[in-house]
Design an enzyme around this catalytic site. Sequence first.
Site, PDB file in Angstrom:
ATOM      1  N   ASP A 296      45.486 -16.740 -24.259  1.00 20.67           N
ATOM      2  CA  ASP A 296      46.408 -16.357 -25.332  1.00 20.67           C
ATOM      3  C   ASP A 296      46.913 -17.578 -26.106  1.00 20.67           C
ATOM      4  O   ASP A 296      47.085 -18.654 -25.530  1.00 20.67           O
ATOM      5  CB  ASP A 296      47.595 -15.608 -24.695  1.00 20.67           C
ATOM      6  CG  ASP A 296      48.365 -14.788 -25.711  1.00 20.67           C
ATOM      7  OD1 ASP A 296      47.933 -14.711 -26.884  1.00 20.67           O
ATOM      8  OD2 ASP A 296      49.409 -14.227 -25.333  1.00 20.67           O
TER       9      ASP A 296
ATOM     10  N   ASN B 117      42.647  -4.868 -29.416  1.00 22.01           N
ATOM     11  CA  ASN B 117      42.376  -5.894 -30.438  1.00 22.01           C
ATOM     12  C   ASN B 117      41.702  -5.341 -31.698  1.00 22.01           C
ATOM     13  O   ASN B 117      41.673  -6.014 -32.738  1.00 22.01           O
ATOM     14  CB  ASN B 117      41.541  -7.051 -29.861  1.00 22.01           C
ATOM     15  CG  ASN B 117      42.323  -7.971 -28.951  1.00 22.01           C
ATOM     16  OD1 ASN B 117      41.765  -8.602 -28.063  1.00 22.01           O
ATOM     17  ND2 ASN B 117      43.638  -8.073 -29.153  1.00 22.01           N
TER      18      ASN B 117
HETATM   19  C1  FPP Z   1      44.625 -14.366 -28.009  1.00 24.60           C
HETATM   20  O1  FPP Z   1      45.118 -15.231 -28.990  1.00 24.60           O
HETATM   21  C2  FPP Z   1      43.205 -14.435 -27.922  1.00 24.60           C
HETATM   22  C3  FPP Z   1      42.341 -13.421 -28.216  1.00 24.60           C
HETATM   23  C4  FPP Z   1      42.761 -12.114 -28.729  1.00 24.60           C
HETATM   24  C5  FPP Z   1      40.905 -13.558 -28.044  1.00 24.60           C
HETATM   25  C6  FPP Z   1      40.429 -14.616 -27.113  1.00 24.60           C
HETATM   26  C7  FPP Z   1      39.160 -15.073 -27.666  1.00 24.60           C
HETATM   27  C8  FPP Z   1      38.625 -16.305 -27.578  1.00 24.60           C
HETATM   28  C9  FPP Z   1      39.186 -17.383 -26.791  1.00 24.60           C
HETATM   29  C10 FPP Z   1      37.395 -16.644 -28.325  1.00 24.60           C
HETATM   30  C11 FPP Z   1      36.271 -15.687 -28.270  1.00 24.60           C
HETATM   31  C12 FPP Z   1      35.797 -15.378 -26.904  1.00 24.60           C
HETATM   32  C13 FPP Z   1      34.562 -15.623 -26.435  1.00 24.60           C
HETATM   33  C14 FPP Z   1      34.163 -15.136 -25.085  1.00 24.60           C
HETATM   34  C15 FPP Z   1      33.572 -16.352 -27.229  1.00 24.60           C
HETATM   35  P1  FPP Z   1      45.995 -14.607 -30.138  1.00 24.60           P
HETATM   36  O2  FPP Z   1      45.139 -14.458 -31.345  1.00 24.60           O
HETATM   37  O3  FPP Z   1      46.635 -13.333 -29.689  1.00 24.60           O
HETATM   38  O4  FPP Z   1      47.047 -15.724 -30.333  1.00 24.60           O
HETATM   39  P2  FPP Z   1      48.566 -15.530 -30.819  1.00 24.60           P
HETATM   40  O5  FPP Z   1      49.244 -14.692 -29.759  1.00 24.60           O
HETATM   41  O6  FPP Z   1      49.070 -16.932 -30.862  1.00 24.60           O
HETATM   42  O7  FPP Z   1      48.509 -14.868 -32.162  1.00 24.60           O
END
Ligand code: FPP
Length: 247
Positions: free
Chosen positions: A27, A75
């Site tokens: 996250d 998501n």
């Molecule tokens: C949360 O950060 C992260 C995600 C929703 C996706 C996680 C994905 C990756 C690390 C990259 C893609 C994965 C692979 C396997 C290639 P957020 O966007 O919710 O962050 P925030 O809470 O700061 O907005």
Amino acid sequence: MFPFKKRLNNVEIDKSRLPAHIAIIMDGNGRWAKRRGMPRNIGHREGTNALRRIVHKCNDIGIKYLTVYAFSTENWNRPQSEVNTLMDLLYEFLKNADKEIAGRNVRIRVIGDDYRLTDKIKEEIARVQETTKSNDGMNLIIALNYGGRSDIVHAVRNIAEQIKSGEIKPEEICEDTIEQKLYTYGIPDPDLLIRTSGEQRTSNFLIWQLAYTEFWFTKTLWPDFKEEHLFEAILNYQNRDRRYGGV
Ligand code: FPP
């Protein structure tokens, strides 16, 4: 800073008591980008690089299972452009997995519902799972379009079908019956759950499987997550007393 780093040196980890299975909620990609005045997509790209680093490190130190929450069933509610970026990164990750990851004897599996994924991604998932299935090093499990509740619903439907066909009786249902129908069947429950970015919730990740898992939270945003944070989490885990409801 230096003594802190030194304390977290690899040597400090008891290799005989490693968590067999680490699960990670990656996250903070969006906030990482926002703090730098960049678009969220850049945060996801850096998050993917952080994932590559951590996969290699976990494999190097001998972790047997690593499950990462790449995309949840919730998501899809994000703006279409962000969903597209995440799907593109996943596709790229899987496409390059052979040389970058699987070449290190890592077996890759994907768990989750596949009905909203494009054919292109589904084909890549099938290919990577097939080509890495004999690798007997670390298992990298990517939770994609995954939700813990959906996992359970899917299992219950399966069991209901078995009851309908007379294969099993309702009174025969036990925890094993359910476990055998989950996406994670055959994978031991996580020993350690890591969540980055300061949030402290499970967000529908592996809700059945986390029943006795040790949780470790850090304020570090996922793109900044490095070896020293992984070691800190493992050291912390190794100092816990796991009683599984006993004394
Ligand atoms: C949360 O950060 C992260 C995600 C929703 C996706 C996680 C994905 C990756 C690390 C990259 C893609 C994965 C692979 C396997 C290639 P957020 O966007 O919710 O962050 P925030 O809470 O700061 O907005």
